[in-house]
Design a protein around this motif. Sequence first.
Motif, short mmCIF file in Angstrom:
data_model
loop_
_atom_site.label_atom_id
_atom_site.label_comp_id
_atom_site.label_asym_id
_atom_site.label_seq_id
_atom_site.Cartn_x
_atom_site.Cartn_y
_atom_site.Cartn_z
N GLY A 12 0.83 -1.21 0.00
CA GLY A 12 0.00 0.00 0.00
C GLY A 12 0.86 1.25 0.00
O GLY A 12 1.74 1.41 0.85
N CYS A 16 -0.24 6.14 4.82
CA CYS A 16 0.38 5.31 5.86
C CYS A 16 1.57 4.53 5.30
O CYS A 16 2.65 4.53 5.88
N GLU A 35 2.39 -0.72 -4.50
CA GLU A 35 1.11 -0.01 -4.54
C GLU A 35 0.43 -0.37 -5.86
O GLU A 35 1.02 -0.21 -6.92
N ARG A 36 -0.83 -0.82 -5.76
CA ARG A 36 -1.48 -1.33 -6.97
C ARG A 36 -1.78 -0.23 -8.00
O ARG A 36 -1.73 -0.48 -9.19
N HIS A 37 -2.05 0.98 -7.54
CA HIS A 37 -2.34 2.04 -8.51
C HIS A 37 -1.05 2.60 -9.10
O HIS A 37 0.01 2.55 -8.48
N ALA A 46 -8.17 13.18 3.16
CA ALA A 46 -7.80 13.86 4.42
C ALA A 46 -7.00 15.13 4.14
O ALA A 46 -6.20 15.18 3.20
N GLN A 124 -4.62 15.04 0.92
CA GLN A 124 -3.82 13.87 0.52
C GLN A 124 -3.41 13.92 -0.94
O GLN A 124 -2.32 13.47 -1.31
N LEU A 149 0.00 -6.70 -4.57
CA LEU A 149 0.17 -7.97 -3.87
C LEU A 149 -0.97 -8.88 -4.33
O LEU A 149 -2.14 -8.57 -4.10
N ARG A 186 -7.96 -3.56 2.34
CA ARG A 186 -8.58 -4.14 1.15
C ARG A 186 -8.15 -5.57 0.87
O ARG A 186 -8.88 -6.33 0.26
N THR A 187 -6.93 -5.96 1.27
CA THR A 187 -6.39 -7.25 0.83
C THR A 187 -5.94 -8.14 1.98
O THR A 187 -6.46 -9.23 2.20
N TRP A 293 -17.88 7.52 -0.64
CA TRP A 293 -17.29 6.83 0.50
C TRP A 293 -18.34 6.64 1.59
O TRP A 293 -19.36 7.32 1.60
N ASP A 313 -5.68 2.64 7.84
CA ASP A 313 -7.08 2.27 7.62
C ASP A 313 -7.28 0.76 7.60
O ASP A 313 -8.40 0.28 7.69
N GLY A 323 -10.47 14.41 12.46
CA GLY A 323 -9.32 14.15 11.58
C GLY A 323 -8.35 13.14 12.16
O GLY A 323 -7.14 13.37 12.19
N GLY A 325 -8.04 9.85 11.11
CA GLY A 325 -7.74 8.73 10.23
C GLY A 325 -6.31 8.72 9.72
O GLY A 325 -5.49 7.91 10.14
N LEU A 326 -6.00 9.63 8.83
CA LEU A 326 -4.64 9.68 8.27
C LEU A 326 -3.62 9.95 9.38
O LEU A 326 -2.55 9.32 9.43
N ASN A 327 -3.95 10.87 10.27
CA ASN A 327 -3.02 11.18 11.38
C ASN A 327 -2.72 9.91 12.18
O ASN A 327 -1.56 9.63 12.50
C1 LIG Z 1 -13.57 12.72 2.79
C2 LIG Z 1 -12.53 12.24 3.76
C3 LIG Z 1 -11.96 13.16 4.59
C4 LIG Z 1 -11.00 12.75 5.49
N1 LIG Z 1 -10.43 13.67 6.32
C5 LIG Z 1 -9.42 13.29 7.15
C6 LIG Z 1 -8.66 14.26 7.93
O1 LIG Z 1 -8.92 15.46 7.89
N2 LIG Z 1 -7.62 13.80 8.71
C7 LIG Z 1 -7.33 12.45 8.77
O2 LIG Z 1 -6.38 12.09 9.49
N3 LIG Z 1 -8.01 11.53 8.03
C8 LIG Z 1 -9.04 11.90 7.21
N4 LIG Z 1 -9.66 10.98 6.40
C9 LIG Z 1 -9.24 9.58 6.43
C10 LIG Z 1 -8.03 9.31 5.55
O3 LIG Z 1 -8.27 9.67 4.21
C11 LIG Z 1 -7.66 7.83 5.62
O4 LIG Z 1 -7.59 7.49 6.98
C12 LIG Z 1 -6.29 7.58 4.95
O5 LIG Z 1 -6.40 7.70 3.55
C13 LIG Z 1 -5.79 6.19 5.27
O6 LIG Z 1 -4.51 6.01 4.71
P1 LIG Z 1 -3.96 4.56 4.48
O7 LIG Z 1 -2.64 4.73 3.81
O8 LIG Z 1 -4.05 3.76 5.73
O9 LIG Z 1 -5.00 3.87 3.49
P2 LIG Z 1 -5.35 4.24 1.99
O10 LIG Z 1 -5.27 5.70 1.75
O11 LIG Z 1 -6.65 3.57 1.71
O12 LIG Z 1 -4.19 3.56 1.15
C14 LIG Z 1 -4.12 2.16 0.98
C15 LIG Z 1 -3.41 1.88 -0.32
O13 LIG Z 1 -3.20 0.47 -0.43
C16 LIG Z 1 -3.35 0.11 -1.80
N5 LIG Z 1 -3.62 -1.33 -1.88
C17 LIG Z 1 -4.69 -2.00 -1.42
N6 LIG Z 1 -4.55 -3.32 -1.68
C18 LIG Z 1 -3.37 -3.47 -2.30
C19 LIG Z 1 -2.67 -4.59 -2.83
N7 LIG Z 1 -3.19 -5.82 -2.79
N8 LIG Z 1 -1.46 -4.40 -3.42
C20 LIG Z 1 -0.93 -3.14 -3.49
N9 LIG Z 1 -1.56 -2.04 -3.03
C21 LIG Z 1 -2.76 -2.21 -2.44
C22 LIG Z 1 -4.50 0.98 -2.26
O14 LIG Z 1 -4.49 1.12 -3.66
C23 LIG Z 1 -4.24 2.29 -1.53
O15 LIG Z 1 -3.51 3.20 -2.30
C24 LIG Z 1 -10.63 11.37 5.52
C25 LIG Z 1 -11.21 10.45 4.65
C26 LIG Z 1 -12.15 10.87 3.78
C27 LIG Z 1 -12.75 9.88 2.84
#
Ligand SMILES: Cc1cc2nc3c(=O)[nH]c(=O)nc-3n(C[C@H](O)[C@H](O)[C@H](O)COP(=O)(O)OP(=O)(O)OC[C@H]3O[C@@H](n4cnc5c(N)ncnc54)[C@H](O)[C@@H]3O)c2cc1C
Length: 588
Positions: A12, A16, A35-37, A46, A124, A149, A186-187, A293, A313, A323, A325-327
Motif C-alpha cells: 500500500g 500510511c 502499490e497497486r495504482h 484527508a 492527501q 500484492l 482491502r487485501t 465513501w 485504515d 481528523g 484517520g490519516l493522522n
Molecule cells: C472525505 C474524507 C476526509 C477525510 N479527512 C481526514 C482528515 O482530515 N484527517 C485524517 O487524518 N483523516 C481523514 N480521512 C481519512 C483518511 O483519508 C484515511 O484514513 C487515509 O487515507 C488512510 O490512509 P492509508 O494509507 O491507511 O490507506 P489508503 O489511503 O486507503 O491507502 C491504501 C493503499 O493500499 C493500496 N492497496 C490495497 N490493496 C493493495 C494490494 N493488494 N497491493 C498493493 N496495493 C494495495 C490501495 O491502492 C491504496 O492506495 C478522511 C477520509 C475521507 C474519505
Amino acid sequence: MEAIEVPVLIVGGGGCGLSTSIFLSDHGVAHLLVERHADTSHVPKAHYLNQRTMEIFRQHGLDGSVAEQAAPLEKFGKVRWQTSLTGDGPLDARLIYEMDAFGGGAQREIQAAAGPILPAKLPQLRLEPILRRHAEQRNPGRILFGHELAAFSDDGDRVIAEVRDAGTGVITTVAARYVIAADGGRTVGPALGVEMQGVPGLVDVTTAYFSADLSAWWHEGSIITWFVNPYRPDLSSTLLEMGPTWGKGCEEWGLHFIPGDLGRSDEQAVVSRIREVLGMPGLELTLHRLSHWTVEGVLADRYRVGRVLLAGDAVHRQPPTTGLGLNGGIQDAHNLAWKLAAVLTDRAHDSLLDTYEAERRPLGKLHVDWGLSTWFHHKVMTEAAIGLGPHIPPQRRASVFSAFFDLSPVGTAVRARAAEIFDTHRGECQAHDLEIGFAYEEGAVIPDGSRPPPRAPLRNVYHPTTRPGHLLPHAWLERGGHRLSTHDLTGTATGFALLAGPAGTPWCEAAAQVAEKFSIPIAATRIGSGAECADVDGRWAAVRQITDDGAILVRPDNHVAWRSVSGSENPANVLGNAISRILDHNTT
Ligand SMILES: Cc1cc2nc3c(=O)[nH]c(=O)nc-3n(C[C@H](O)[C@H](O)[C@H](O)COP(=O)(O)OP(=O)(O)OC[C@H]3O[C@@H](n4cnc5c(N)ncnc54)[C@H](O)[C@@H]3O)c2cc1C
C-alpha cells in the motif's frame, strides 16, 4: 525466477504506507513498497495534519516540503456554519456561528507552546506526491507503484508474497521477514481473517472535487464550512478549500454531500447539484472527480498476525470528524518503524513488535469511538443550536432561521444559547489532548506507579507530563548557540535519548555503558543550569517532573519509556534493566 529477499514488504502506497517507507529508510531498514495504482490519490481525502503528525514530519525532515504547499494555520484555523454561500434573500449567506479550530485563533498560542511545530492543512492529493518523492529518494528503485500484492503465505520464518506488475502482468516472488499491511484493509487483513468490529456503513457520502472561482463569496480562514440550508435540508453540505492557493483565491474545492437520489456516475446531475447547493445556477465549474465513501467506525480485532503487521485504515476506520484517520495511520507507522529497526538489527527480541498492538490498538479504539461520538454529536448539536429537529415541520424551517437571526431580545437569547451549544463542539475541533496528550499504558514502557495527569472530558486541554508512556513534553533548549526542541534529542536512527537533570552526570555515564552493552545509541544530555543544554525559558523545569539528579529515557518515537525521579546508587544497573525490559532483550 528466484525470490527477491527483503527484510520488510510494505503493501500500500497511501499516506500510511509511504510514511512507513520514509521512516524505515531513516532507520536504515531495507524494504520494498508495492502499490497497486499507478499513481497517488486523485481525490483530496484527508487534509488536516495535526500537531503530532507535523512533529513526526519534522523529525523526518518532511516539514519543509509539506510547508511549501500546505495552508498555514491562519488560513484554516476556524470552522464555520453558514446558511448558504451566496444569495440575495434575507436568510442567504448568513453566518450562523464560527469557532476556533484545529489550532487556530486562541488555540494557536497554546499549541505553539506545546510543540516545536504547528498543525497544517494539506489534502492527501497534494501530500501523497510529497511522501512518494521522499520515499523514492530515500529508497531508490524500491517504491513500486503499479504493482499489486496478488497472494501471500506466512511460512513461519518469512512471508512469501506474489507481486503482480499491473502493466505487464509479470509476477515476482518476494520473501520478506515482515510485511506491513498499509492497504486500507482491502487485501491482507481480510485474507488473514482479521475482523473489523464496530459500526460499518453508517452513511454514504459523495465528495465532488472541482475547480471554480468562488473568491467573491468565500469567507476565507475556515478549514470546514458547513452549510445549513434554511429551506431544504437536502441541500445542506460541507465545503472545503483544496488549494493550491489558500484563502479567497483558492482554485479547487471539495464539496461533501449526501447523494440522495442522484445517480452515482451522473456527472451532469452532480454539477447541477453543486450549483444548487451553492445557490449559484450559473456558476462555471470544472468537475475533476467524484468520490463515494462510506462513513464507518470499525477497529481490527488484531494488529498483528504472525509476521504481518497491519496499520492505518487497515486497522481503524472512523468518521472524518476530529481528523484522526490519516493522522492515526502516520502515527502507527512511526510507532512501528523504530521497533522493526531494533528487531531486524537483533537489538531487540521479536516480541517488541507485539507492543505495537498493545500500544496502538487501545488508541485506535479511542479514535474510532471518538470519531463516532463527534460525528453523531455534530448533527444533533447543530440542530439543537439553531432550534431545528424532528418537531419542526419543513414549512416552519425558514421561520426557525428567521427567529435565530432576529434582532429582538429573544433572538439575542437564541443566539447566546446557540453559542453555548456550539461550544460543546470543542471536543471535535479543539481536541488537543487527544492529539498529543495520549499515552501508552502497556507496551515498551516501564510504568512508575504515577497517576495520569488530569483529563478534561472533552480532551481539549493538554497537560504535559514525563510519566512513562506519554509523549515527551516539548521545551525549547539551547546547546552550543543553537536552539533545539527536547524532541530533537532523540534521533531517527533508532536512537534513544536520556534527559538528565543538571546533577545527572552519573546517569549520563551509565547511558554510555548501557549503550555499549546493548549496541543501541543513547544520546545522553543534561538540561538546566550549568549543564550542556540550557532551559531557555524555564518551560523544561516546569514540565520535567524529576529532580536535578533524576533522568528520563525517551524512545526514538519521542515517547517516555522510563524515568527515575531522582538519582540512584547504581545507575548503570537500573538503566540497563530498563533498556533490557523495553527491548525484551534475551541477555538479562
Ligand atoms: C472525505 C474524507 C476526509 C477525510 N479527512 C481526514 C482528515 O482530515 N484527517 C485524517 O487524518 N483523516 C481523514 N480521512 C481519512 C483518511 O483519508 C484515511 O484514513 C487515509 O487515507 C488512510 O490512509 P492509508 O494509507 O491507511 O490507506 P489508503 O489511503 O486507503 O491507502 C491504501 C493503499 O493500499 C493500496 N492497496 C490495497 N490493496 C493493495 C494490494 N493488494 N497491493 C498493493 N496495493 C494495495 C490501495 O491502492 C491504496 O492506495 C478522511 C477520509 C475521507 C474519505
